[in-house]
Design an enzyme around this catalytic site. Structure first.
Site, PDB file in Angstrom:
ATOM      1  N   HIS A   1     -74.303  71.645 -23.400  1.00 13.18           N
ATOM      2  CA  HIS A   1     -74.068  72.313 -21.956  1.00 13.18           C
ATOM      3  C   HIS A   1     -72.448  72.362 -21.622  1.00 13.18           C
ATOM      4  O   HIS A   1     -72.051  71.275 -21.182  1.00 13.18           O
ATOM      5  CB  HIS A   1     -74.944  72.093 -20.876  1.00 13.18           C
ATOM      6  CG  HIS A   1     -76.335  72.531 -20.996  1.00 13.18           C
ATOM      7  ND1 HIS A   1     -77.301  71.621 -20.778  1.00 13.18           N
ATOM      8  CD2 HIS A   1     -76.612  73.634 -21.308  1.00 13.18           C
ATOM      9  CE1 HIS A   1     -78.329  72.476 -20.897  1.00 13.18           C
ATOM     10  NE2 HIS A   1     -78.172  73.697 -20.905  1.00 13.18           N
TER      11      HIS A   1
ATOM     12  N   GLN B   1     -74.351  65.898 -23.096  1.00 12.13           N
ATOM     13  CA  GLN B   1     -75.144  65.126 -23.913  1.00 12.13           C
ATOM     14  C   GLN B   1     -76.295  65.807 -24.195  1.00 12.13           C
ATOM     15  O   GLN B   1     -77.551  65.038 -24.325  1.00 12.13           O
ATOM     16  CB  GLN B   1     -75.016  63.668 -23.429  1.00 12.13           C
ATOM     17  CG  GLN B   1     -74.140  63.032 -22.854  1.00 12.13           C
ATOM     18  CD  GLN B   1     -72.735  63.264 -22.850  1.00 12.13           C
ATOM     19  OE1 GLN B   1     -72.379  63.517 -24.343  1.00 12.13           O
ATOM     20  NE2 GLN B   1     -71.775  63.384 -22.177  1.00 12.13           N
ATOM     21  N   HIS B   2     -76.661  66.976 -23.807  1.00 16.48           N
ATOM     22  CA  HIS B   2     -77.825  67.848 -24.114  1.00 16.48           C
ATOM     23  C   HIS B   2     -77.680  68.673 -25.429  1.00 16.48           C
ATOM     24  O   HIS B   2     -77.706  69.756 -25.768  1.00 16.48           O
ATOM     25  CB  HIS B   2     -78.045  68.848 -23.123  1.00 16.48           C
ATOM     26  CG  HIS B   2     -78.175  68.063 -21.806  1.00 16.48           C
ATOM     27  ND1 HIS B   2     -77.456  69.027 -20.438  1.00 16.48           N
ATOM     28  CD2 HIS B   2     -78.139  66.821 -21.201  1.00 16.48           C
ATOM     29  CE1 HIS B   2     -77.376  68.443 -19.585  1.00 16.48           C
ATOM     30  NE2 HIS B   2     -77.662  66.816 -19.950  1.00 16.48           N
ATOM     31  N   ILE B   3     -77.975  67.868 -26.509  1.00 15.01           N
ATOM     32  CA  ILE B   3     -77.782  68.206 -28.005  1.00 15.01           C
ATOM     33  C   ILE B   3     -79.076  68.893 -28.490  1.00 15.01           C
ATOM     34  O   ILE B   3     -80.022  68.271 -28.500  1.00 15.01           O
ATOM     35  CB  ILE B   3     -77.471  66.773 -28.950  1.00 15.01           C
ATOM     36  CG1 ILE B   3     -76.508  65.775 -28.050  1.00 15.01           C
ATOM     37  CG2 ILE B   3     -76.764  67.227 -30.186  1.00 15.01           C
ATOM     38  CD1 ILE B   3     -76.794  64.356 -28.857  1.00 15.01           C
TER      39      ILE B   3
END
Length: 534
Positions: A315, A470-472
């Site tokens: 994101h 950090q929304h991999i």
């Protein structure tokens, strides 16, 4: 090499998704071994580390990094674990410890909206999921009960619910109440849906407003993977730490037969199982599969169609900061307490990224004090500046949708290795016009919000510069066609009928909600598939 271990199910990774999947399998009577590359940690030690750290704004600083199972760290300088190949850097901040990265998260627990599952059909962009919102809805609720999710009933207008939240939302802070009231004529500001107790729940206390949810909730009012890992062990899961998985074995009959891991003494071990579940994150799981390359699979396992590691998404974000025309006194209550949801879906998604606007409630004292000192203020002028700025400053940020792009990918580095001699993860990454147009849309919303709050001294992030959240996602995408995906609709690898993946990586699109709740719901659904219930 040590002797071979044997179990019914082996789960690689002890983060919240893997731990809840392992727990469900153990409760169903399966013998489950869960492997974690990193060490055990304890909340009290991390809280102590945080209180003594000079890097209060660094999410990873309190957590123990290691030579054998390192994770990315960028402050005070990049530790070099990841290999950036451009054109843009991709800098995730994940942990390799028991419980995984959710130790230092904000516990945001939004569901996706129904159109997120059919974005290609609805808007002509991205890709459709092989399942619907309705398929996942009961598993969302199963995950919410395990986490202890609190949220406002009004959130159901965006993501329909069969059952109410386990708890009502955390009581709004003064800042949240004032922003809600001021923006109400045009924007609906809702208390966030979070894995955070608004009342005592599951033996844990309610939120008391410490305002350091990131990098650690000091009282465990906020759910995290450490709690999930402990629950898995209580259900009968055997957890082995310091186990760095580096290879899977397979036969010619479409089955994985064993895995290999190094302990921290660099001794190799072998584990045989009936079922293998890869639950490392969306970077480390493709890495394991690529490291398992052999003569038959020169590009790694589960990569016959060159899909492994592709479609990397996160994101992208930027922010606006300004002084509101009344004191809001941020710093009491959750750090990210509320958001604007109404731009997460709409016909505009045909041309530009959907987004969410988050309202920050983080204490401003340290930041404004440092800024005033840099300006040379002293004495009463310094005191007055700190008081005014700390009470009036507000920061808002966007959380932008990023479409799947096969050129955005994680792969193995050809120039860097870790202490075990294994290639480190490498990235190829960029942003397209869909993101840039969404950013321009959100900048107009920033300006509108600032005007409604009587803002002065409005400061925007540098143009064209994005941070990630950090929304991999995307690197293990599920699908209905093995030519364009890595796993099938229940998370099973196309090439191996006893290999499953539970991770944010199996999400085909990233949408606009933090990814962990969706990944947990998918993992619980995959557990049902393993148990023959789907």
């Amino acid at each position: 090499m040590s002797e071979t271990l044997s179990t019914d199910v082996v789960v690689v990774g002890s983060g919240v998704v893997g731990a809840l999947t392992a727990r469900k399998l153990a409760l169903a009577g399966r013998q489950v071994l869960m492997l974690e590359a990193g060490p055990r940690i304890q909340r009290d030690q991390i809280v102590t580390n945080f209180r003594h750290s000079a890097r209060k704004d660094d999410l990873v600083a309190p957590y123990p990094n290691s030579e054998i199972a390192p994770f990315p760290d960028y402050k005070p300088q990049d530790n070099g674990y990841l290999d950036q190949t451009g054109p843009e850097d991709y800098k995730p901040e994940y942990l390799r410890v028991v419980g995984g990265t959710s130790w230092h998260w904000a516990a945001q627990a939004w569901r996706l909206v129904p159109n997120d599952f059919r974005i290609k059909s609805q808007y002509g962009v991205g890709r459709d999921w092989p399942i619907s919102y309705q398929d996942l809805e009961p598993y969302y609720y199963e995950a919410e009960l395990l986490w202890g999710v609190s949220g406002p009933a009004a959130m159901a207008k965006y993501s329909p619910r069969t059952h109410p939240y386990p708890m009502e939302g955390v009581t709004p802070s003064y800042l949240e109440q004032r922003v809600m009231a001021r923006l109400a004529p045009k924007y609906e500001v809702l208390t966030n849906t979070t894995g955070r107790n608004s009342v005592p729940y599951d033996g844990r206390p309610q939120c008391c407003g410490n305002n350091n949810c990131m990098p650690i909730c000091p009282i465990d009012a906020q759910y995290h993977g450490g709690i999930a890992a402990a629950a898995a062990e209580m259900a009968g899961v055997t957890l082995k730490t310091h186990a760095v998985v580096y290879k899977l074995e397979h036969n010619d009959k479409g089955k994985i037969t064993a895995l290999h891991y190094y302990d921290w003494d660099k001794v190799s071990h072998r584990v045989e199982a009936e079922v293998f579940v890869l639950a490392a994150n969306a970077i480390e799981t493709p890495r394991i599969l690529m490291l398992s390359a052999d003569a038959r699979n020169p590009n790694g396992l589960c990569n016959n169609n060159d899909q492994l590691g592709r479609h990397l998404m996160d994101h992208p974000s930027n922010s606006a900061t300004f002084y509101v025309d009344e004191p809001l006194w941020p710093g009491r209550g959750p750090m990210s307490p509320s958001s604007i949801q109404q731009l997460r879906d709409g016909a505009f998604r045909t041309d530009s990224a959907a987004f969410r606007i988050d309202i920050s409630n983080s204490s401003r004292v340290a930041g404004v004090t440092a800024g005033a000192i840099r300006e040379g203020l002293t004495g009463a002028a310094l005191d007055n500046a700190i008081t005014y700025r700390a009470s009036h400053e507000l920061s808002i940020k966007n959380v932008l949708e990023q479409l799947p792009d096969p050129k955005n990918r994680t792969l193995l580095s050809t120039r860097k290795k870790d202490a075990l001699g294994l290639p480190v993860p490498a990235f190829s990454y960029s942003f397209d016009d869909y993101v840039h147009k969404g950013m321009q849309h959100s900048l107009a919303v920033y300006a509108d919000i600032a005007a409604m709050l009587g803002a002065t001294n409005v400061r925007y992030s540098a143009p064209g510069v994005y941070s990630n959240n950090q929304h991999i996602t995307g690197t293990l995408a599920m699908g209905s066609d093995e030519r364009t995906s890595v796993t099938n609709p229940v998370g099973r690898a196309w090439e191996y009928d006893n290999l499953y993946m539970v991770s944010t990586g199996v999400m085909p699109t990233v949408a606009t909600a933090n990814s962990t709740l969706t990944a947990c719901a998918l993992g619980l659904r995959t557990a049902d598939a393993i148990l023959g219930k789907i």
